[in-house]
Design a protein around this motif. Structure first.
Motif, mmCIF file in Angstrom:
data_model
loop_
_atom_site.group_PDB
_atom_site.id
_atom_site.type_symbol
_atom_site.label_atom_id
_atom_site.label_comp_id
_atom_site.label_asym_id
_atom_site.label_seq_id
_atom_site.Cartn_x
_atom_site.Cartn_y
_atom_site.Cartn_z
ATOM 1 N N SER A 90 3.527 -4.339 -9.331
ATOM 2 C CA SER A 90 3.047 -2.983 -9.626
ATOM 3 C C SER A 90 3.998 -2.283 -10.582
ATOM 4 O O SER A 90 3.570 -1.642 -11.553
ATOM 5 C CB SER A 90 2.941 -2.162 -8.350
ATOM 6 O OG SER A 90 2.552 -2.937 -7.274
ATOM 7 N N VAL A 127 -1.849 -12.254 -3.902
ATOM 8 C CA VAL A 127 -1.759 -10.847 -4.299
ATOM 9 C C VAL A 127 -1.731 -10.682 -5.797
ATOM 10 O O VAL A 127 -2.329 -9.760 -6.337
ATOM 11 C CB VAL A 127 -0.501 -10.154 -3.741
ATOM 12 C CG1 VAL A 127 -0.806 -9.452 -2.470
ATOM 13 C CG2 VAL A 127 0.649 -11.043 -3.625
ATOM 14 N N LYS A 179 -4.935 -10.774 -7.376
ATOM 15 C CA LYS A 179 -5.677 -9.545 -7.103
ATOM 16 C C LYS A 179 -5.207 -8.417 -8.027
ATOM 17 O O LYS A 179 -6.014 -7.713 -8.626
ATOM 18 C CB LYS A 179 -5.498 -9.146 -5.638
ATOM 19 C CG LYS A 179 -6.360 -7.954 -5.281
ATOM 20 C CD LYS A 179 -6.081 -7.443 -3.890
ATOM 21 C CE LYS A 179 -6.382 -5.966 -3.896
ATOM 22 N NZ LYS A 179 -6.953 -5.413 -2.732
ATOM 23 N N ILE A 180 -3.885 -8.268 -8.136
ATOM 24 C CA ILE A 180 -3.357 -7.167 -8.950
ATOM 25 C C ILE A 180 -3.767 -7.320 -10.411
ATOM 26 O O ILE A 180 -4.204 -6.376 -11.049
ATOM 27 C CB ILE A 180 -1.824 -7.105 -8.848
ATOM 28 C CG1 ILE A 180 -1.411 -6.790 -7.419
ATOM 29 C CG2 ILE A 180 -1.269 -6.043 -9.785
ATOM 30 C CD1 ILE A 180 0.060 -6.731 -7.230
ATOM 31 N N PHE A 226 1.890 -7.109 3.055
ATOM 32 C CA PHE A 226 1.108 -8.063 2.268
ATOM 33 C C PHE A 226 -0.363 -8.017 2.677
ATOM 34 O O PHE A 226 -1.257 -7.866 1.844
ATOM 35 C CB PHE A 226 1.728 -9.442 2.507
ATOM 36 C CG PHE A 226 1.031 -10.604 1.880
ATOM 37 C CD1 PHE A 226 1.264 -10.917 0.564
ATOM 38 C CD2 PHE A 226 0.185 -11.395 2.624
ATOM 39 C CE1 PHE A 226 0.640 -12.013 -0.005
ATOM 40 C CE2 PHE A 226 -0.442 -12.487 2.065
ATOM 41 C CZ PHE A 226 -0.207 -12.790 0.738
ATOM 42 N N PHE A 285 -1.931 -4.669 1.976
ATOM 43 C CA PHE A 285 -2.120 -4.550 0.537
ATOM 44 C C PHE A 285 -3.417 -5.241 0.113
ATOM 45 O O PHE A 285 -4.138 -4.765 -0.754
ATOM 46 C CB PHE A 285 -0.931 -5.173 -0.186
ATOM 47 C CG PHE A 285 -1.022 -5.073 -1.673
ATOM 48 C CD1 PHE A 285 -0.680 -3.902 -2.312
ATOM 49 C CD2 PHE A 285 -1.452 -6.136 -2.427
ATOM 50 C CE1 PHE A 285 -0.778 -3.793 -3.678
ATOM 51 C CE2 PHE A 285 -1.550 -6.037 -3.790
ATOM 52 C CZ PHE A 285 -1.211 -4.854 -4.421
ATOM 53 N N LEU A 286 -3.711 -6.371 0.761
ATOM 54 C CA LEU A 286 -4.926 -7.090 0.417
ATOM 55 C C LEU A 286 -6.158 -6.465 1.062
ATOM 56 O O LEU A 286 -7.269 -6.933 0.862
ATOM 57 C CB LEU A 286 -4.810 -8.545 0.873
ATOM 58 C CG LEU A 286 -3.786 -9.375 0.124
ATOM 59 C CD1 LEU A 286 -3.650 -10.742 0.753
ATOM 60 C CD2 LEU A 286 -4.188 -9.515 -1.320
ATOM 61 N N LEU A 306 0.560 1.259 -1.124
ATOM 62 C CA LEU A 306 0.768 0.539 -2.389
ATOM 63 C C LEU A 306 -0.548 0.072 -2.980
ATOM 64 O O LEU A 306 -0.749 0.117 -4.190
ATOM 65 C CB LEU A 306 1.647 -0.679 -2.129
ATOM 66 C CG LEU A 306 3.118 -0.472 -2.374
ATOM 67 C CD1 LEU A 306 3.883 -1.647 -1.857
ATOM 68 C CD2 LEU A 306 3.354 -0.303 -3.856
ATOM 69 N N VAL A 317 -1.807 0.895 -6.645
ATOM 70 C CA VAL A 317 -2.158 -0.055 -7.707
ATOM 71 C C VAL A 317 -3.576 0.209 -8.210
ATOM 72 O O VAL A 317 -3.860 0.117 -9.401
ATOM 73 C CB VAL A 317 -2.013 -1.498 -7.197
ATOM 74 C CG1 VAL A 317 -2.578 -2.472 -8.192
ATOM 75 C CG2 VAL A 317 -0.563 -1.801 -6.947
ATOM 76 N N LEU A 351 -3.603 2.916 -10.784
ATOM 77 C CA LEU A 351 -2.972 2.688 -12.083
ATOM 78 C C LEU A 351 -4.038 2.547 -13.156
ATOM 79 O O LEU A 351 -4.992 1.797 -12.999
ATOM 80 C CB LEU A 351 -2.156 1.384 -12.047
ATOM 81 C CG LEU A 351 -0.806 1.446 -11.367
ATOM 82 C CD1 LEU A 351 -0.153 0.092 -11.459
ATOM 83 C CD2 LEU A 351 0.067 2.491 -11.992
ATOM 84 N N VAL A 376 2.797 4.658 -7.073
ATOM 85 C CA VAL A 376 3.307 3.303 -6.877
ATOM 86 C C VAL A 376 4.787 3.331 -6.548
ATOM 87 O O VAL A 376 5.255 2.639 -5.641
ATOM 88 C CB VAL A 376 3.073 2.453 -8.154
ATOM 89 C CG1 VAL A 376 3.846 1.174 -8.072
ATOM 90 C CG2 VAL A 376 1.611 2.171 -8.324
#
Lengths: 309, 409
Positions: A152, A251, A254-255, B340, B343-344, B359, B363, B366, B376
């Motif tokens: 990020s 992850v 995904k990001i 983790f 976040f998913l 987070l 994201v 953003l 963030v």
């Protein structure tokens, strides 16, 4: 050679056993959810529901389903149909995602090894210098900061504030660089610490002293006599490193919105696509097993003292 | 003469020995830890963080769930004053939390008087149920905070008594729904820390019992138990857990679990704890194997202690050092795993907050148009700093308890 064959057979047996356990547990879980995958949706005409059930083999008795799927996987490597992505089989999804994930993982690993080993060698050779302290502090940072935080922040810095990298997309080197960098950095930090410890241990060995005593230049001693021995712990870490890169790619894909296996897996999980998720879990298990076996083999080839067990 | 001299020496030795204090393993470790500045700074920070997280409802923070889509979306960090309950959409009396509390309490008091004056039992019941429902839905606290427990409820009351309508300005900015990020980071810390601690405890209990029992009994039991561990080791757990979460998130399964009183966060603790015990059990088994032929175990057996008593009373306390070392390494990895999964989008689900979830929001927010860096940077910074401190402390404790392990990975 006999050792090697026995070892491979044993590993394969373990893998089959593990896969079978994972499959059985997943299957029981899948069946224990009340209703079928389509009962939650808006109601469909009975004829269509029959068709759907027939396609996913849901009309057979549970034991028969268990057996059919197993036979399909073993004989045809057929993981069935995805329940959410229309007209996609699980194999197709994996075939599409795998090259992306593999490219990302290979770039990340190569980057991690290059950076980690270089940093480790520098900080061991110039022990207690500023460079050593800075590098090892950076390594602790790299281990502690989760890669999705890192990613990020990296997007914020390198995509939005200083526009060096593109925000998304897949294919060109520039597009691969940032995700691979974020994925590899934590692994690089670990490798740096391992190779530093290994180097420091090797530097005190007798044969290194002899090499110095016979007048070899420092460069040759380090590169020829110290580094090879110091790399052993790094090689044995490669197995866990592969696992780490694979989980990390979940992850990162995904990001960065990459169409790899990881993002398909996460989508399957969030959208309750059981067959796809199960197929993915089985694939990941095989991948990790194969990678670990390869790493163990490499280790045994590099270091003849190691016996394969 | 001779006896006199002997006596003197003896007394001198006695006095000297009284002045010598034995140093236990723990004191020794503590002394060593105290000399490690990085570990001590980390320890201080973590204690501070834990205290702040526990006392979060008491701090004059803004509401973590009150959305303001009209005026407060994506405010950068600022010092503008904020009044609790001041958002027009809330329609609080006087536009303040205290004003609304007074009004609400007066209303409830009215109802209570009504309740006392009626004698018909059926009517009474209906009235009482009505009051409970109103408190549940309309109480200002339930609009400002999410599912407060009794302790947090009391803390919030104390906070209103102490600070009134004052709230710390949005020092960390606000998120895409106009919620204060500072408050959310604090409330998220509670979830993240609790997951870290509880899941680690679960893994501790399973791992230590499993390893100690396998190590003590040996033979077939040991072989069988350790083969199971080997087998579990080769399963890629992160993937399996994600797979598991897909089932646990299914509505029908969720309802069933809710009916037996298990909510998602509890399952979360269990699942994470249940996968992190493997290494712990191996480590404990190794230690127990080397301890079980010692004389104190032999003597415990001679006086007739039961096997379970020997394992948990005599063996487990002796492996605590190793267990603690491993524990300090487990907590950060468990917290990381929670972040983790959240976040998913597979872990803690809204309206609960955790750092991973924050987070994830960050994201998503953003974009190229405008850089909302604060959504963030602050949650990420909090998570990274905590993990950093835990890692440093873990390394420090390892070096302190077992100096031989120093500089090894």
């Amino acid at each position: 050679m006999r050792d090697l064959l026995g070892y491979l057979l044993k590993r394969a047996a373990w893998m089959v056993l593990t896969l079978w356990a994972v499959y059985t547990v997943s299957f029981v879980l899948m069946r224990s959810v009340p209703g079928n995958p389509f009962s939650g949706e808006r109601s469909v005409p009975p004829a269509i529901e029959r068709q759907l059930k027939a396609r996913y083999n849901l009309d057979a008795p549970p034991l028969q389903q268990y057996w059919d799927y197993l036979v399909g996987v073993v004989t045809r490597l057929d993981l069935g149909w995805s329940t959410r992505l229309e007209d996609y089989s699980v194999n197709q999804v994996i075939a599409e995602g795998f090259p992306v994930s593999a490219t990302l993982a290979i770039f990340a690993l190569v980057f991690a090894i290059l950076l980690g080993v270089t940093a480790g060698i520098i900080s061991a050779v110039y022990r207690r210098s500023t460079a050593d302290h800075v590098l090892m502090f950076a390594a602790v940072l790299g281990i502690a900061i989760p890669n999705f935080v890192l990613a990020s922040l990296a997007i914020l810095l390198f995509v939005f504030m200083i526009q060096i990298f593109p925000a998304g997309g897949w294919g060109t080197l520039q597009q691969i660089a940032l995700p691979a960098f974020c994925l590899g950095l934590p692994v690089a930090a670990y490798i740096a610490r391992l190779s530093r410890t290994g180097m420091l241990e090797m530097l005190t060995k007798d044969h290194v002293r002899t090499a110095y005593a016979k007048g070899l230049p420092k460069r040759t001693v380090i590169l020829r006599h110290v580094v090879p021995g110091a790399m052993l712990p790094v090689v044995s870490y490669l197995g866990p490193a592969v696992a780490r890169v694979l989980t990390g790619s979940l992850v990162l894909e995904k990001i960065f919105a990459l169409p790899g296996m990881g993002s398909h897996f996460i989508n399957a999980a969030t959208q309750r696509d059981y067959t796809l998720a199960m197929g993915m879990v089985l694939t990941y298990t095989v991948l990790l097993f194969v990678m670990n076996t390869l790493v163990d083999l490499t280790y045994a080839i590099i270091d003849p003292r190691v016996k394969l067990r | 003469m001779n006896t006199e001299a002997n006596r003197e020496t003896l007394e001198r030795i006695l006095v000297e020995s009284r002045n010598i204090h034995g140093v236990s393993l723990w004191q020794d470790a503590w002394n060593r830890l105290r000399r490690n500045p990085a570990a001590m700074i980390s320890l201080t920070c973590l204690v501070l963080l834990a205290v702040l997280a526990i006392l979060t409802p008491l701090l004059p923070l803004q509401s973590p769930i009150d959305k303001d889509l009209n005026e407060r979306r994506f405010l950068p960090p600022n010092l503008g004053t904020v009044v609790m309950g001041g958002r027009p959409g809330l329609k609080f009396a006087d536009g303040t939390l205290t004003g609304e509390l007074d009004r609400f309490n007066a209303e409830i008091a009215d109802l209570a008087i009504q309740l006392q004056s009626t004698s018909d039992p059926q009517q009474r019941q209906a009235l009482a149920a009505g009051i409970a429902a109103r408190i549940d839905i309309e109480h200002p606290f339930n609009q400002m905070w999410n599912e407060l427990g009794p302790v947090s409820w009391w803390m919030c009351q104390t906070r209103v008594a102490l600070f009134g309508n004052y709230a710390i300005p949005s020092l960390f900015g606000t998120d895409k729904l106009g919620r204060d990020l500072l408050a959310r980071v604090f409330w998220g810390a509670r979830v993240s820390l609790i997951v870290g601690i509880v899941a680690t405890l679960v893994s501790l209990i399973i791992g230590v019992s499993w390893g100690a029992i396998a190590g003590y009994f040996g033979g077939m039991i040991d072989a069988a138990m350790m083969r199971i561990v080997d087998m579990l080791y080769s399963i890629p757990f992160i993937f399996v857990v994600i797979f598991l979460v897909t089932f646990l998130g299914e509505d029908s399964v969720k309802k069933k679990l809710d009916s037996i009183g298990i909510d998602q966060i509890t399952i979360f603790y269990m699942v994470i704890g249940a996968i992190y015990w493997l290494t712990m059990s191996r480590v404990v088994r190794g230690q127990v194997l080397s301890l079980r032929s010692e004389q104190f175990i032999e003597s415990a057996r001679t006086v007739g202690a039961s096997p379970m008593r020997i394992v948990f009373r005599h063996l487990v306390p002796n492996v605590l050092g190793v267990v603690i070392v491993y524990l300090t390494l487990t907590i950060p990895s468990v917290m990381l795993f929670e972040a983790f999964l959240s976040f998913l989008g597979l872990g803690v689900s809204p309206p609960d907050v955790s750092w991973g979830l924050l987070l994830n929001d960050g994201v998503e927010a953003l974009s190229i148009i405008k850089v909302f860096w604060w959504v963030v940077v602050f949650p990420g910074g909090a998570l990274a700093a905590t993990l950093f401190a835990l890692n440093f402390l873990g390394d420090g404790i390892r070096d302190a308890l077992d100096p031989r392990m120093k500089n090894r990975d």
